[in-house]
Design an enzyme around this catalytic site. Structure first.
Site: not given
Length: 150
Positions: A78-80
């Site tokens: 989850q890059f966010t």
């Protein structure tokens, strides 16, 4: 490297309506990888996640780890998690590593978790895919870990 952990009684991840990973008691681990992350952060984070005492003992005290209970983990990229929201109302993802850097590190993280926990205990989503994660949070217990502060 950042991780958001949620203690769960059940969780699953689906892609295009098809379940690709499912666990029972354990944790969902959402993993964000920064451009400065590497093997040292993987080692630190995996050890902390597996030994973190967030599961109840016989007296109802959070005194047992994922290893202690023989739990499972669902690891989802989850890059966010690397979002910088200091300026304005639109998050900046400049601190997130690009896919060509973060995907191999994600795979190394999963491999290390499987080495510590056993391969059957670790399930994953698919890196870079649009995923739907179903979480039955237990507690709720939600913890944020950042390798910069471990």
């Amino acid at each position: 490297m950042k991780a958001l952990l949620q203690r769960v009684i059940h969780a699953s991840v689906s892609i295009d309506g098809n379940c690709v990973g499912s666990i029972r008691q354990g944790i969902v681990l959402l993993l964000g990888i920064g451009y400065e992350d590497g093997p040292e952060q993987i080692e630190k984070l995996c050890q902390k996640v597996c030994k973190l005492r967030i599961f109840d003992d016989e007296e109802g005290v959070m005194n047992r780890s994922l290893l202690d209970i023989g739990g499972e983990a669902l690891v989802v990229s989850q890059f966010t998690l690397m979002a910088n929201c200091r300026k304005g109302n639109r998050p900046s993802y400049i601190e997130a590593a690009k896919g060509e850097v973060s995907e191999p590190l994600y795979e190394q993280f999963v491999a290390k978790m499987r080495l510590i926990m056993g391969s059957d205990s670790i399930k994953t989503g698919k890196f870079g895919a649009d995923m739907q994660v179903e979480i039955h949070n237990d507690g709720p217990v939600t913890i944020i870990l950042d390798t910069d502060t471990l």
